[in-house]
Design a protein around this motif. Structure first.
Motif, PDB file in Angstrom:
ATOM      1  N   PHE A  49       0.836  -1.205   0.000  1.00  0.00           N
ATOM      2  CA  PHE A  49       0.000   0.000   0.000  1.00  0.00           C
ATOM      3  C   PHE A  49       0.869   1.252   0.000  1.00  0.00           C
ATOM      4  O   PHE A  49       0.624   2.192  -0.770  1.00  0.00           O
ATOM      5  CB  PHE A  49      -0.933  -0.014   1.219  1.00  0.00           C
ATOM      6  CG  PHE A  49      -1.732   1.242   1.366  1.00  0.00           C
ATOM      7  CD1 PHE A  49      -2.829   1.474   0.562  1.00  0.00           C
ATOM      8  CD2 PHE A  49      -1.379   2.197   2.304  1.00  0.00           C
ATOM      9  CE1 PHE A  49      -3.574   2.647   0.679  1.00  0.00           C
ATOM     10  CE2 PHE A  49      -2.109   3.368   2.433  1.00  0.00           C
ATOM     11  CZ  PHE A  49      -3.216   3.586   1.624  1.00  0.00           C
ATOM     12  N   LEU A  50       1.894   1.268   0.830  1.00  0.00           N
ATOM     13  CA  LEU A  50       2.788   2.428   0.895  1.00  0.00           C
ATOM     14  C   LEU A  50       3.573   2.606  -0.402  1.00  0.00           C
ATOM     15  O   LEU A  50       3.819   3.733  -0.831  1.00  0.00           O
ATOM     16  CB  LEU A  50       3.737   2.300   2.087  1.00  0.00           C
ATOM     17  CG  LEU A  50       3.081   2.459   3.450  1.00  0.00           C
ATOM     18  CD1 LEU A  50       4.050   2.058   4.557  1.00  0.00           C
ATOM     19  CD2 LEU A  50       2.579   3.877   3.652  1.00  0.00           C
ATOM     20  N   PHE A  51       3.949   1.509  -1.044  1.00  0.00           N
ATOM     21  CA  PHE A  51       4.665   1.595  -2.313  1.00  0.00           C
ATOM     22  C   PHE A  51       3.782   2.232  -3.389  1.00  0.00           C
ATOM     23  O   PHE A  51       4.241   3.080  -4.162  1.00  0.00           O
ATOM     24  CB  PHE A  51       5.145   0.211  -2.763  1.00  0.00           C
ATOM     25  CG  PHE A  51       5.915   0.237  -4.045  1.00  0.00           C
ATOM     26  CD1 PHE A  51       7.222   0.675  -4.077  1.00  0.00           C
ATOM     27  CD2 PHE A  51       5.318  -0.172  -5.229  1.00  0.00           C
ATOM     28  CE1 PHE A  51       7.928   0.711  -5.264  1.00  0.00           C
ATOM     29  CE2 PHE A  51       6.021  -0.140  -6.420  1.00  0.00           C
ATOM     30  CZ  PHE A  51       7.330   0.298  -6.438  1.00  0.00           C
ATOM     31  N   VAL A  52       2.516   1.836  -3.436  1.00  0.00           N
ATOM     32  CA  VAL A  52       1.584   2.436  -4.399  1.00  0.00           C
ATOM     33  C   VAL A  52       1.407   3.919  -4.093  1.00  0.00           C
ATOM     34  O   VAL A  52       1.407   4.763  -5.004  1.00  0.00           O
ATOM     35  CB  VAL A  52       0.232   1.686  -4.392  1.00  0.00           C
ATOM     36  CG1 VAL A  52      -0.817   2.435  -5.192  1.00  0.00           C
ATOM     37  CG2 VAL A  52       0.413   0.271  -4.935  1.00  0.00           C
ATOM     38  N   LEU A  53       1.279   4.264  -2.829  1.00  0.00           N
ATOM     39  CA  LEU A  53       1.169   5.670  -2.431  1.00  0.00           C
ATOM     40  C   LEU A  53       2.418   6.443  -2.854  1.00  0.00           C
ATOM     41  O   LEU A  53       2.323   7.572  -3.346  1.00  0.00           O
ATOM     42  CB  LEU A  53       0.983   5.737  -0.914  1.00  0.00           C
ATOM     43  CG  LEU A  53       0.329   6.949  -0.303  1.00  0.00           C
ATOM     44  CD1 LEU A  53      -1.091   7.104  -0.828  1.00  0.00           C
ATOM     45  CD2 LEU A  53       0.304   6.806   1.203  1.00  0.00           C
ATOM     46  N   TYR A  54       3.577   5.831  -2.702  1.00  0.00           N
ATOM     47  CA  TYR A  54       4.842   6.441  -3.107  1.00  0.00           C
ATOM     48  C   TYR A  54       4.866   6.673  -4.621  1.00  0.00           C
ATOM     49  O   TYR A  54       5.298   7.726  -5.089  1.00  0.00           O
ATOM     50  CB  TYR A  54       5.990   5.533  -2.663  1.00  0.00           C
ATOM     51  CG  TYR A  54       7.375   6.068  -2.910  1.00  0.00           C
ATOM     52  CD1 TYR A  54       7.885   7.125  -2.169  1.00  0.00           C
ATOM     53  CD2 TYR A  54       8.198   5.496  -3.866  1.00  0.00           C
ATOM     54  CE1 TYR A  54       9.175   7.602  -2.384  1.00  0.00           C
ATOM     55  CE2 TYR A  54       9.482   5.967  -4.080  1.00  0.00           C
ATOM     56  CZ  TYR A  54       9.961   7.019  -3.336  1.00  0.00           C
ATOM     57  OH  TYR A  54      11.236   7.485  -3.549  1.00  0.00           O
ATOM     58  N   PHE A  56       2.288   7.092  -6.606  1.00  0.00           N
ATOM     59  CA  PHE A  56       1.385   8.209  -6.894  1.00  0.00           C
ATOM     60  C   PHE A  56       2.027   9.540  -6.513  1.00  0.00           C
ATOM     61  O   PHE A  56       1.832  10.547  -7.194  1.00  0.00           O
ATOM     62  CB  PHE A  56       0.044   8.045  -6.176  1.00  0.00           C
ATOM     63  CG  PHE A  56      -0.903   7.134  -6.903  1.00  0.00           C
ATOM     64  CD1 PHE A  56      -1.296   7.392  -8.207  1.00  0.00           C
ATOM     65  CD2 PHE A  56      -1.414   6.018  -6.275  1.00  0.00           C
ATOM     66  CE1 PHE A  56      -2.165   6.560  -8.877  1.00  0.00           C
ATOM     67  CE2 PHE A  56      -2.287   5.172  -6.937  1.00  0.00           C
ATOM     68  CZ  PHE A  56      -2.667   5.439  -8.245  1.00  0.00           C
ATOM     69  N   SER A  57       2.803   9.532  -5.451  1.00  0.00           N
ATOM     70  CA  SER A  57       3.496  10.750  -5.037  1.00  0.00           C
ATOM     71  C   SER A  57       4.570  11.132  -6.052  1.00  0.00           C
ATOM     72  O   SER A  57       4.761  12.322  -6.341  1.00  0.00           O
ATOM     73  CB  SER A  57       4.103  10.542  -3.645  1.00  0.00           C
ATOM     74  OG  SER A  57       4.660  11.722  -3.166  1.00  0.00           O
ATOM     75  N   ILE A  58       5.257  10.156  -6.613  1.00  0.00           N
ATOM     76  CA  ILE A  58       6.229  10.431  -7.673  1.00  0.00           C
ATOM     77  C   ILE A  58       5.509  11.042  -8.877  1.00  0.00           C
ATOM     78  O   ILE A  58       5.986  12.019  -9.468  1.00  0.00           O
ATOM     79  CB  ILE A  58       6.985   9.154  -8.095  1.00  0.00           C
ATOM     80  CG1 ILE A  58       7.885   8.665  -6.973  1.00  0.00           C
ATOM     81  CG2 ILE A  58       7.811   9.395  -9.361  1.00  0.00           C
ATOM     82  CD1 ILE A  58       8.484   7.289  -7.211  1.00  0.00           C
ATOM     83  N   LEU A  59       4.362  10.496  -9.222  1.00  0.00           N
ATOM     84  CA  LEU A  59       3.580  11.031 -10.339  1.00  0.00           C
ATOM     85  C   LEU A  59       3.150  12.467 -10.064  1.00  0.00           C
ATOM     86  O   LEU A  59       3.222  13.325 -10.961  1.00  0.00           O
ATOM     87  CB  LEU A  59       2.365  10.146 -10.604  1.00  0.00           C
ATOM     88  CG  LEU A  59       1.459  10.561 -11.759  1.00  0.00           C
ATOM     89  CD1 LEU A  59       2.219  10.536 -13.078  1.00  0.00           C
ATOM     90  CD2 LEU A  59       0.239   9.666 -11.813  1.00  0.00           C
ATOM     91  N   GLU A  60       2.724  12.738  -8.834  1.00  0.00           N
ATOM     92  CA  GLU A  60       2.339  14.104  -8.468  1.00  0.00           C
ATOM     93  C   GLU A  60       3.507  15.071  -8.644  1.00  0.00           C
ATOM     94  O   GLU A  60       3.354  16.161  -9.199  1.00  0.00           O
ATOM     95  CB  GLU A  60       1.840  14.150  -7.019  1.00  0.00           C
ATOM     96  CG  GLU A  60       1.482  15.545  -6.577  1.00  0.00           C
ATOM     97  CD  GLU A  60       1.273  15.692  -5.083  1.00  0.00           C
ATOM     98  OE1 GLU A  60       0.684  16.722  -4.700  1.00  0.00           O
ATOM     99  OE2 GLU A  60       1.689  14.806  -4.309  1.00  0.00           O
ATOM    100  N   VAL A  61       4.689  14.663  -8.186  1.00  0.00           N
ATOM    101  CA  VAL A  61       5.873  15.519  -8.326  1.00  0.00           C
ATOM    102  C   VAL A  61       6.221  15.693  -9.793  1.00  0.00           C
ATOM    103  O   VAL A  61       6.527  16.801 -10.245  1.00  0.00           O
ATOM    104  CB  VAL A  61       7.073  14.938  -7.545  1.00  0.00           C
ATOM    105  CG1 VAL A  61       8.351  15.691  -7.864  1.00  0.00           C
ATOM    106  CG2 VAL A  61       6.797  14.985  -6.048  1.00  0.00           C
ATOM    107  N   LYS A  62       6.174  14.612 -10.568  1.00  0.00           N
ATOM    108  CA  LYS A  62       6.493  14.695 -11.996  1.00  0.00           C
ATOM    109  C   LYS A  62       5.594  15.703 -12.695  1.00  0.00           C
ATOM    110  O   LYS A  62       6.069  16.529 -13.485  1.00  0.00           O
ATOM    111  CB  LYS A  62       6.350  13.332 -12.660  1.00  0.00           C
ATOM    112  CG  LYS A  62       6.663  13.360 -14.149  1.00  0.00           C
ATOM    113  CD  LYS A  62       6.385  12.030 -14.784  1.00  0.00           C
ATOM    114  CE  LYS A  62       6.675  11.973 -16.264  1.00  0.00           C
ATOM    115  NZ  LYS A  62       6.818  13.154 -17.016  1.00  0.00           N
ATOM    116  N   LEU A  63       4.310  15.664 -12.397  1.00  0.00           N
ATOM    117  CA  LEU A  63       3.369  16.560 -13.062  1.00  0.00           C
ATOM    118  C   LEU A  63       3.469  17.994 -12.557  1.00  0.00           C
ATOM    119  O   LEU A  63       3.439  18.938 -13.339  1.00  0.00           O
ATOM    120  CB  LEU A  63       1.943  16.036 -12.899  1.00  0.00           C
ATOM    121  CG  LEU A  63       1.660  14.683 -13.564  1.00  0.00           C
ATOM    122  CD1 LEU A  63       0.255  14.205 -13.231  1.00  0.00           C
ATOM    123  CD2 LEU A  63       1.879  14.746 -15.064  1.00  0.00           C
TER     124      LEU A  63
END
Length: 97
Positions: A49-54, A56-63
């Motif tokens: 679960f934390l890996f998936v959250l991580y 998504f957080s990488i995607l947020e930073v990328k965008l």
């Protein structure tokens, strides 16, 4: 502390990194040496679960920060390596400023 997408990535990365270490160095030995397979089930679920959250957080930073694919791959690959999120934390801190 959670102000800004990179700081959120750092925070989630540290929690995900700890969960990975707990999975590798606590739950896995308990499974194989103490016959306690449920530890891997629970810790593995939490880590997943934390890996998936991580991710998504990488995607947020990328965008939000307009990172290219190469820069975005650095935190992703770090998450696959034990201690990786801790090793790139300073690099992420510099990127936040």
């Amino acid at each position: 502390m959670l102000k800004g997408p990179i700081n959120r990535l750092r925070f989630i990365g540290n929690i995900e990194g700890v969960s990975y270490l707990v999975l590798l160095f606590l739950a896995m030995p308990l499974k194989y040496f103490a016959n306690m397979p449920m530890m891997v089930t629970w810790v593995g679920w939490i880590h997943g679960f934390l890996f998936v959250l991580y991710c998504f957080s990488i995607l947020e930073v990328k965008l939000s920060m307009s990172w290219n694919m190469g820069t975005s791959l650095i935190p992703f690959i770090a998450a696959l390596v034990p201690f990786g999120p801790f090793l790139i934390d300073n690099w992420l801190k510099k990127k936040a400023h």
